[in-house]
Scaffold this motif. Structure first.
Motif, PDB file in Angstrom:
ATOM      1  N   LEU A  37      11.279  -9.949  11.481  1.00 47.43           N
ATOM      2  CA  LEU A  37      11.399  -8.768  10.640  1.00 47.43           C
ATOM      3  C   LEU A  37      12.072  -9.144   9.322  1.00 47.43           C
ATOM      4  O   LEU A  37      13.069  -9.858   9.309  1.00 47.43           O
ATOM      5  N   GLU A  41      12.242  -4.002   7.187  1.00 47.31           N
ATOM      6  CA  GLU A  41      11.956  -3.787   8.604  1.00 47.31           C
ATOM      7  C   GLU A  41      13.239  -3.816   9.433  1.00 47.31           C
ATOM      8  O   GLU A  41      13.401  -3.030  10.371  1.00 47.31           O
ATOM      9  N   GLU A 137       3.443  -4.464   9.635  1.00 48.95           N
ATOM     10  CA  GLU A 137       4.804  -4.309   9.126  1.00 48.95           C
ATOM     11  C   GLU A 137       5.380  -3.006   9.632  1.00 48.95           C
ATOM     12  O   GLU A 137       4.685  -1.983   9.679  1.00 48.95           O
TER      13      GLU A 137
END
Length: 406
Positions: A37, A41, A137
């Motif tokens: 990530l 994120e 994502e």
């Protein structure tokens, strides 16, 4: 049909299927790469892990994040069953982009009559780093693409729905469209368009008036819910984000600032749908996608009139949505020309680019050939460069396909 022509058509159709499969392969490999990530994120994950469901709807999100609360809640509840694994966290973004792509396959086949045009459009997807990257994502942008495509699908078939669906089914579809605002903020750009079409239909046939009120009240209810649970509790975050995005709003400080901000915004809006670097790719995109933008500006109103003042085609829909987008940026409510923020518009603009090339083919075959075939080579080159990054597990949010070139 002559044998040579039939073989040529079969070959092109095979290539189209191969390009569709190529895009699907790219997003699947990108999804299963399970790259770590990145910053935004990680911030979303903090909200998922540290905030209770009730907090998601009554408190500002952590780390100055903005995210449709209902969508975030769905991701939270789903991923918690899998111990917040990467594939679970990114499952809904992946599914959203995948579904949106299949909807666009259908829309493109209905509205692009040329096989070369279809080939070009699908290759645009395979050469668009944002349309690949955001399929995996932990953000809301692929859902924006899905919701916008659902509105386009409905608007394309709205007259058919009126003729062949009974009242309750039509009403249910309208309710689902209104509820989509809980999952995607750009849904509010599209919500007025079915309402306008319904109102035009109700002028001709009063039986549709109850559906006008049903849809209008549903949209208002959705807006109030989003305001109460999202915007009302996020005023401090929104104020901070306006400072963060201050260079991406339309400025009215002076005529010079106005034209400069519009020019910079349009430059980003037109040139950033493929990759960020090398820079010549963005420079070339200004020409190719710029043709599509001209099609947007010049074709929206004539096609709107041609279709009986109804929003049915992508041309007229894109025209009014762009106007809304521009006005909101002028009021400093949305960043202008930032790829992820305006990702919902990307397929429409790429469609209009292909449509502009088809228009050029009808009016000047030489100019068409000079634009169409270099564009295909350009897209293929970019797509192969993106694939190189994906297979190396190295596709980032702002990709440049050959790292040694700046």
């Amino acid at each position: 049909m002559p044998i040579d022509a039939a073989l040529k058509e079969k070959l092109v159709r095979t290539i189209i299927l191969a390009i569709i499969g190529w895009y699907l392969l790219l997003i699947v490999v990108h999804y299963f790469n399970q790259r770590p990530l990145w910053n935004d994120e990680q911030c979303i994950l903090l909200n998922i892990q540290q905030m209770r469901p009730s907090d998601l709807f009554h408190n500002p999100l952590l780390s100055l994040q903005e995210f449709p609360r209902t969508y975030l809640y769905i991701i939270q509840q789903f991923s918690s069953h899998f111990n917040f694994q990467l594939l679970a966290l990114r499952f809904f973004p992946f599914g959203s982009m995948l579904t949106a792509f299949f909807i666009w396959i259908y829309l493109a086949q209905k509205q692009i009559p040329s096989l070369i045009g279809l080939l070009t459009f699908f290759l645009c997807w395979a050469a668009s780093a944002p349309l690949i990257y955001y399929a995996a994502e932990l953000k809301q942008y692929s859902m924006d693409v899905l919701v916008s495509s659902l509105f386009l699908l409905f608007l394309y078939h709205q007259k058919t729905f009126r003729k062949h669906f009974c009242g309750p089914i039509y009403a249910l579809i309208l309710l689902l469209l209104a509820v989509s605002g809980l999952l995607s903020y750009p849904a509010f750009f599209f919500m007025p368009l079915p309402l306008y079409n319904l109102w035009m239909d109700a002028k001709e046939d009063s039986r549709w008036r109850p559906l006008v009120w049903l849809y209008l009240l549903s949209c208002l209810g959705c807006f109030l819910a989003v305001y109460y649970f999202d915007f009302r509790v996020s005023t401090s975050n929104i104020a901070s984000l306006k400072v963060y995005w201050k260079n991406y709003f339309i400025s009215f400080d002076s005529p010079v600032h106005f034209f400069r901000s519009v020019q910079e915004g349009l430059n980003g809006f037109i040139s950033r749908w493929f990759v960020e670097k090398p820079r010549w790719i963005r420079m070339a995109a200004r020409f190719f996608v710029g043709i599509g933008f001209l099609r947007l500006l010049l074709g929206a109103w004539p096609i709107f009139k041609k279709e009986g003042l109804h929003f049915m085609s992508i041309h007229s829909i894109a025209g009014i949505v762009f106007l809304e987008y521009f006005i909101l940026s002028a009021f400093k409510n949305i960043a202008f020309g930032v790829p992820r923020v305006s990702l919902f518009f990307a397929p429409m603009l790429l469609f209009l680019t292909v449509d502009a090339l088809q228009w050029l083919k009808q009016h000047n075959g030489v100019l068409y050939a000079l634009a169409q075939y270099p564009f295909l080579i350009y897209l293929l080159y970019i797509s192969l460069g993106i694939a190189r990054m994906i297979f190396a597990g190295d596709l980032g949010a702002e990709p440049f396909i050959w790292r040694q070139i700046v």
